[in-house]
Every structure is written in C-alpha cells, then in structure tokens.
Design a protein around this motif. Structure first.
Motif, PDB file in Angstrom:
ATOM      1  N   ASP A 148     -11.335   0.888   3.185  1.00 49.77           N
ATOM      2  CA  ASP A 148     -10.319   1.433   3.878  1.00 49.77           C
ATOM      3  C   ASP A 148     -10.317   1.231   5.347  1.00 49.77           C
ATOM      4  O   ASP A 148     -11.062   1.638   5.889  1.00 49.77           O
ATOM      5  CB  ASP A 148     -10.537   3.094   3.577  1.00 49.77           C
ATOM      6  N   GLU A 193      -8.492   2.037   7.498  1.00 47.87           N
ATOM      7  CA  GLU A 193      -7.912   3.038   8.366  1.00 47.87           C
ATOM      8  C   GLU A 193      -9.158   4.103   8.620  1.00 47.87           C
ATOM      9  O   GLU A 193      -9.465   4.767   9.709  1.00 47.87           O
ATOM     10  CB  GLU A 193      -7.130   3.799   7.829  1.00 47.87           C
ATOM     11  N   THR A 223      -2.395   2.553  -9.930  1.00 47.37           N
ATOM     12  CA  THR A 223      -2.855   3.582  -9.223  1.00 47.37           C
ATOM     13  C   THR A 223      -4.480   3.297  -9.003  1.00 47.37           C
ATOM     14  O   THR A 223      -5.324   2.966 -10.079  1.00 47.37           O
ATOM     15  CB  THR A 223      -2.864   4.795 -10.532  1.00 47.37           C
ATOM     16  N   ARG A 246      -8.253   4.582  -7.736  1.00 49.81           N
ATOM     17  CA  ARG A 246      -8.834   5.821  -7.183  1.00 49.81           C
ATOM     18  C   ARG A 246     -10.191   5.392  -6.564  1.00 49.81           C
ATOM     19  O   ARG A 246     -10.977   4.678  -7.056  1.00 49.81           O
ATOM     20  CB  ARG A 246      -9.279   6.538  -8.802  1.00 49.81           C
ATOM     21  N   ARG A 293      -9.933  10.154  -4.663  1.00 46.00           N
ATOM     22  CA  ARG A 293      -8.447  10.401  -4.208  1.00 46.00           C
ATOM     23  C   ARG A 293      -7.958   9.197  -4.725  1.00 46.00           C
ATOM     24  O   ARG A 293      -8.125   7.692  -4.685  1.00 46.00           O
ATOM     25  CB  ARG A 293      -8.488  10.329  -2.679  1.00 46.00           C
ATOM     26  N   ASN A 294      -6.415   9.365  -5.252  1.00 45.18           N
ATOM     27  CA  ASN A 294      -5.559   8.348  -5.924  1.00 45.18           C
ATOM     28  C   ASN A 294      -4.678   7.667  -4.835  1.00 45.18           C
ATOM     29  O   ASN A 294      -4.389   8.594  -3.954  1.00 45.18           O
ATOM     30  CB  ASN A 294      -4.854   9.114  -6.961  1.00 45.18           C
ATOM     31  N   SER A 295      -4.324   6.488  -4.977  1.00 52.47           N
ATOM     32  CA  SER A 295      -3.558   5.921  -4.065  1.00 52.47           C
ATOM     33  C   SER A 295      -2.665   4.903  -5.018  1.00 52.47           C
ATOM     34  O   SER A 295      -3.138   4.278  -5.889  1.00 52.47           O
ATOM     35  CB  SER A 295      -4.078   5.144  -2.845  1.00 52.47           C
ATOM     36  N   ALA A 296      -1.333   5.284  -4.748  1.00 52.61           N
ATOM     37  CA  ALA A 296      -0.417   4.346  -5.354  1.00 52.61           C
ATOM     38  C   ALA A 296       0.008   3.213  -4.713  1.00 52.61           C
ATOM     39  O   ALA A 296       0.460   3.006  -3.523  1.00 52.61           O
ATOM     40  CB  ALA A 296       1.026   5.054  -5.763  1.00 52.61           C
ATOM     41  N   TRP A 297       0.012   1.928  -5.274  1.00 55.59           N
ATOM     42  CA  TRP A 297       0.359   0.765  -4.676  1.00 55.59           C
ATOM     43  C   TRP A 297       1.650   0.048  -5.569  1.00 55.59           C
ATOM     44  O   TRP A 297       1.492   0.262  -6.741  1.00 55.59           O
ATOM     45  CB  TRP A 297      -0.719  -0.603  -4.822  1.00 55.59           C
ATOM     46  N   SER A 301       0.923  -1.450  -0.040  1.00 55.90           N
ATOM     47  CA  SER A 301      -0.133   0.135   0.045  1.00 55.90           C
ATOM     48  C   SER A 301       0.803   1.286  -0.085  1.00 55.90           C
ATOM     49  O   SER A 301       2.000   1.274   0.198  1.00 55.90           O
ATOM     50  CB  SER A 301      -1.079   0.298   1.103  1.00 55.90           C
ATOM     51  N   GLU A 302      -0.035   2.450  -0.433  1.00 55.96           N
ATOM     52  CA  GLU A 302       1.019   3.586  -0.447  1.00 55.96           C
ATOM     53  C   GLU A 302       1.492   4.006   0.682  1.00 55.96           C
ATOM     54  O   GLU A 302       2.936   4.385   0.713  1.00 55.96           O
ATOM     55  CB  GLU A 302      -0.029   4.657  -0.685  1.00 55.96           C
ATOM     56  N   ASN A 303       0.956   3.910   1.827  1.00 62.58           N
ATOM     57  CA  ASN A 303       1.689   4.264   3.235  1.00 62.58           C
ATOM     58  C   ASN A 303       2.631   3.195   3.957  1.00 62.58           C
ATOM     59  O   ASN A 303       2.937   3.384   4.690  1.00 62.58           O
ATOM     60  CB  ASN A 303       0.583   4.651   3.946  1.00 62.58           C
TER      61      ASN A 303
END
Length: 142
Positions: free
Chosen positions: A101, A103, A121, A123, A133-137, A33-35
């Motif tokens: 999500d 979180e 990517t 969305r 919102r986009n998130s990059a994996w 995941s992105e984070n």
C-alpha cells in the motif's frame, strides 16, 4: 427441515459451480483501485500473479512512504505492488502473496476473489485474514 437442507445443498452446489468457473488466468487484466487513484495491471510471471502500478492520479507521484528510504524518490508508476499470488482452485481464489500500500508504506498478506462481473475483492491483512480489510478493484474494459 427438508426445505432448509434443500436450500443449503443448492447454495453449496452454486458456490462450487461458481468456483469451478473461475480459472487461474481470469485475474489477468487492468484494474482501477477502490479510491480511483491508481490503475494496476495484473500479469503472470514465473507461474505467479503480480500487479504493477501503471497509472496514478497524481502524475509523477513518488513512493514517499516506502519503508526503504532509498526508494522514496522513485516514481510509483512501475512499482510492483501485488506479488507472488497463486491460484487455489479448490477455493477459486488467489492467495499466498502480498500487497504493498503506497499510501501507508505497509505491505500486507493478501487474498483475492473475483466477482462474476470481473471486478476483484482484495483482502489485505496482518496475521490472519479475519484481522484485515477488503478493497474493491474495478476491471478496466479494454
């Protein structure tokens, strides 16, 4: 003006060629995941693509924000967070499904695009994609 038309035509042809190279099963694999707090394994089930959380940074983390109070004591690992995605060959993207999500405890409509390097990517959105919102994996190498 002729140069502009030629450049636009080349861009359109390139975009079509890139989409044509993407195949439905290209999404299958494991992603960070992105984070960096979770890994998701994307597989195919009953003709649709799903993503199961297979690792979390906080071992044993519970789904404490789940809107279904009966699931708040369940471990996050093993939770299907990406559901019912189908491949749109014309656009070279996956859509029609949802992403959960953990979180926030919210579930969003989702679209996914694959980058040439294999990363994704995502969305997540409510209503229309423009309000998301986009998130990059990042693809995890085997």
């Amino acid at each position: 003006m002729k140069k502009v038309i030629t450049i636009l035509a080349a861009m359109i042809i390139s975009a079509v060629a890139l989409n044509a190279q993407t195949k439905a099963d290209d999404i299958i694999g494991t992603y960070l995941s992105e984070n960096g707090t979770g890994k998701v394994d994307v597989t195919k089930a009953e003709g649709k693509y799903i993503g199961t959380l297979i690792w979390t940074k906080d071992e044993g983390a519970l789904d404490v924000k789940n809107p279904d109070k009966s699931k708040r004591n369940e471990v996050l690992v093993g939770t299907v967070i990406l559901k019912n995605m189908t491949f749109d060959e014309a656009k070279g993207e996956w859509k029609g499904g949802t992403i959960y999500d953990p979180e926030s405890g919210n579930t969003y409509k989702a679209t996914i695009k694959r980058k040439p390097n294999g990363d994704l990517t995502l969305r997540g959105y409510v209503g229309v994609p423009a309000l998301g919102r986009n998130s990059a994996w990042t693809k995890v190498k085997p």
